[in-house]
Scaffold this active site. Structure first.
Site, PDB file in Angstrom:
ATOM      1  N   SER A  96       0.521  -0.989  -0.146  1.00  0.00           N
ATOM      2  CA  SER A  96       0.232  -0.435  -0.219  1.00  0.00           C
ATOM      3  C   SER A  96       1.060   1.034   0.123  1.00  0.00           C
ATOM      4  O   SER A  96       1.491   1.095  -1.064  1.00  0.00           O
ATOM      5  CB  SER A  96      -1.069  -0.033   1.094  1.00  0.00           C
ATOM      6  OG  SER A  96      -1.323   1.121   1.240  1.00  0.00           O
ATOM      7  N   ASP A 219     -10.119  -3.977  -5.973  1.00  0.00           N
ATOM      8  CA  ASP A 219      -9.269  -2.948  -4.888  1.00  0.00           C
ATOM      9  C   ASP A 219      -9.831  -1.750  -4.761  1.00  0.00           C
ATOM     10  O   ASP A 219      -9.504  -1.472  -5.857  1.00  0.00           O
ATOM     11  CB  ASP A 219      -7.880  -3.469  -5.098  1.00  0.00           C
ATOM     12  CG  ASP A 219      -7.077  -3.011  -3.042  1.00  0.00           C
ATOM     13  OD1 ASP A 219      -8.047  -1.947  -2.969  1.00  0.00           O
ATOM     14  OD2 ASP A 219      -5.475  -2.258  -3.675  1.00  0.00           O
ATOM     15  N   HIS A 247      -7.564  -5.468  -0.969  1.00  0.00           N
ATOM     16  CA  HIS A 247      -6.220  -4.225  -0.552  1.00  0.00           C
ATOM     17  C   HIS A 247      -5.370  -5.338  -0.337  1.00  0.00           C
ATOM     18  O   HIS A 247      -3.545  -4.191  -0.040  1.00  0.00           O
ATOM     19  CB  HIS A 247      -6.662  -3.045   0.193  1.00  0.00           C
ATOM     20  CG  HIS A 247      -5.162  -1.926  -0.171  1.00  0.00           C
ATOM     21  ND1 HIS A 247      -5.420  -1.689  -1.422  1.00  0.00           N
ATOM     22  CD2 HIS A 247      -4.914  -0.928   1.437  1.00  0.00           C
ATOM     23  CE1 HIS A 247      -4.496  -0.683  -0.889  1.00  0.00           C
ATOM     24  NE2 HIS A 247      -4.141  -0.273   0.184  1.00  0.00           N
TER      25      HIS A 247
END
Lengths: 279, 378
Positions: A96, A219, A247
């Site tokens: 991320s 996502d 995610h």
């Protein structure tokens, strides 16, 4: 142990002489989230994971709002950890926002890194019409920050596992396998703000280290379009898509995530180990 | 009930009603699709990882995307299906109204408190600044009080001495002049004249001082011949003094300078009277004027003890007197300050140092004034 390793609760496992692979956790949790995939690397690699300041078992007293007012502060942390462990030819896995952190670290010291693994990355979360779809509006981000504020005001318990990292209960804190996912609310909010309002699109062109982009097909946080955007702009990048939702593929799809990373690294092996060129 | 991928397996009518959807429509949808966009972000980044990693979450505030886009706040509890332990999750969403308001109020109160804190910090900063202002004003006051005290002390002393002499001597002369020897009479009159001259000069310096302190020092910028002014000043000092030798050298062809001849003469008188005051009787006071750096420099040197280790800059400070000076002669510590103010007002500069030639170890005081523009160029 150098201070930096204690400060970030750095954990080193795997084969001592193996090629180093460093796992940088994303926004919203801590290094324990890697535990579904790290064992698969321990046979061949020197596996390093850590907590950002404010997360997990890091030293929360050393949180410095000025240092963490931009993602560069987090990238500096990663570099410090690599240097403290005297690592070379590092594979840096960033989830991320840490994918962006990984890119920033590689721009600062390209020769420190062998490759980057970018798990569900996004260089900018807020739309920038026309031409760029990040997936969110500024109002969405403000809504998220507001919701985090409410959740942090006291009795909401989404941060309940923080208690597991409580220094009053050292037995739990010292248990490396303890399952918890904790983050300091103040740090979390700042991390959220820095993460979701960052725009690192201009940095993509200066990334020279080869990278693997791991994209999840569905996502909401980092949509498919963002993955392809990155793939088009990152030199020597490989895009692999995991069919699924969410995610955090390293949590929801650990086997596939592991397989894709290992495939990518094995494909790079001939370059990392000259012995292969004699074959 | 959600499956492992967090798709809805089963939902009750209440949830459907909250969302304004048909109960059957819900089945098969990803749970996150029921959430508002910000809530999806929180869910994916915080709730979902926690749920998968720990098997449960408790009391997370999220908002559902309700009918007509209205955000419906809920508290979410979820845990891995205890029946199967590895297959799906049981989710309980509780609509919150009062509590949400409560939390909003609490948050608002927290923010208000923070704002108040910021405000009081600002206030504290302002107070600190005001205190500093006051302190500096107080320091200004203290300085001006100091100035006034020094002024009164010096002036009363410097005025009283000549006035006492003038008064006493004139009183004596009025009563006894008929019976006095002509030489004594002459001497008495000279004393009065000397002291009156001293008073006149002090008054002139004080006038300049008061103008300079009030920022009202104005000087004429007439073209003037330095040689004339220097000659007049040296001649005046020579008449006044009887113990010193005065030498004067004025270079030929000096340019005109811009200034006020009265003030230039005043400066020179200050320099000359200092030279006389601080050097032994019979020694030589040399005055010279020469061209320098596009202007004219005038120096007065004496054969006294010199300036020693005294920092030259201090000499020009108002009321400043060196220890040696205090021991050697009376004075107000005004002359040099006034000289500097005057010369600078005329665009020049002053300096002090050790006399260079002849090398007798005396002091040198100098000033420089810029040459007037050549009228041919205009």
């Amino acid at each position: 142990m150098p201070d930096v390793l204690a400060r970030h609760a750095v954990r080193v496992t795997g084969r001592p002489g193996g090629a180093p692979i460093v796992f940088a956790h994303g926004f919203g949790c801590d290094q324990t989230l890697w535990r579904f995939i790290t064992p698969a690397f321990e046979r061949d690699y020197r596996v390093v994971s850590f907590d950002y300041i404010g997360a997990g078992r890091s030293d929360r007293t050393s949180y410095d709002p000025a240092r963490y007012a931009s993602l560069q502060g987090y990238a500096d942390d990663v570099l410090q950890i690599c240097h403290a462990l005297d690592l070379e030819g590092v594979t840096l896995v960033g989830h991320s926002v840490s994918a962006t952190v990984a890119m920033l670290a590689s721009i600062a010291e390209p020769r420190l890194f062998d490759s980057l693994v970018l798990v569900t990355p996004s260089p900018r979360y807020v739309d920038d019409p026309p031409g760029y779809i990040g997936g969110f509006s500024r109002a969405d981000i403000d809504g998220l920050l507001g919701m985090m504020d409410v959740n942090a005001t006291g009795w909401a318990a989404y941060l309940a596992p923080v208690v597991m990292g409580n220094p009053d209960r050292p037995a739990l804190a010292s248990d490396l396998e303890a399952t918890f996912c904790s983050i300091d609310p103040v740090m979390a909010r700042q991390f959220a703000k820095v993460t979701f309002l960052a725009d690192n699109r201009a940095d993509l062109a200066t990334v020279s280290v080869p990278s693997l982009i791991l994209q999840v097909s569905d996502d909401v946080v980092a949509p498919m379009a963002v993955g392809t955007y990155l793939h088009e702009r990152l030199r020597e990048s490989t895009l692999r898509v995991i069919q699924g939702t969410g995610h955090c593929p390293h949590v929801s799809h650990p086997d596939e995530t592991t397989r894709l990373i290992l495939e990518f690294l094995r494909a790079r092996d001939p370059m990392r180990h000259p012995v292969a060129t004699t074959a | 009930m959600l499956d492992d991928e967090l798709h809805i397996v089963e939902a009750n009518a209440h949830l459907a009603e909250l969302l304004g959807l048909d109960q059957r429509e819900l089945v098969g949808r990803p749970f996150e699709s029921l959430l508002s966009v910000p809530a999806r972000l929180l869910f994916q980044t915080h709730v979902f990882p926690a749920l998968l990693a720990e098997g449960r979450v408790e009391e997370v505030l999220l908002t559902l995307a309700g009918r007509d886009g209205e955000a419906v706040p809920i508290l979410l509890n979820a845990e891995r299906n205890p029946a199967t332990s590895d297959d799906g999750f049981v989710v309980l969403a509780v609509r919150i109204r009062a509590r949400s308001r409560w939390e909003q109020d609490l948050l608002a109160a927290t923010r208000a408190l923070e704002a108040e804190r910021a405000e009081s910090r600002k206030l504290a900063d302002e107070l600190a600044r005001a205190a500093r202002d006051l302190e500096s004003r107080h320091a200004d006051d203290a300085r001006s009080r100091e100035f006034r005290d020094a002024f009164v002390g010096v002036v009363s002393h410097e005025l009283r001495t000549p006035i006492t002499t003038i008064y006493g001597m004139s009183h004596l002369l009025r009563q006894r002049h008929l019976k006095m020897q002509p030489a004594d009479l002459q001497s008495g009159l000279e004393d009065i004249e000397t002291e009156a001259d001293r008073l006149r000069r002090l008054t002139e310096d004080l006038l300049v001082l008061s103008r300079a302190e009030g920022g009202r020092l104005e000087v004429a910028d007439d073209p003037l011949i330095v040689g004339h002014v220097v000659r007049a000043a040296v001649q005046g000092e020579r008449e006044r003094s009887d113990g010193h030798v005065f030498e004067l050298s004025v270079a030929s062809g000096l340019p005109l300078v811009l200034g006020d001849s009265t003030y230039v003469e005043q400066v020179l008188r200050n320099y000359l009277s200092n030279a006389v005051k601080y050097s032994p009787a019979g020694s030589t006071v040399r005055t010279s004027a020469r061209e320098l750096d596009g202007g004219v420099s005038v120096t007065v040197t004496d054969e006294g003890a010199g300036l020693g280790d005294e920092p030259p800059d201090e000499l020009w400070t108002l009321f400043y007197r060196t220890k040696d000076a205090i021991q050697q002669a009376g004075g107000a510590g005004i002359g040099l300050f006034v000289s500097k103010a005057l010369i600078e007002a005329m665009g020049g500069r002053v300096w002090a140092g050790a006399a260079v030639e002849p090398p007798t170890g005396g002091a040198e005081f100098g000033f420089w004034l810029p040459a007037a523009p050549d009228p041919g160029e205009e």
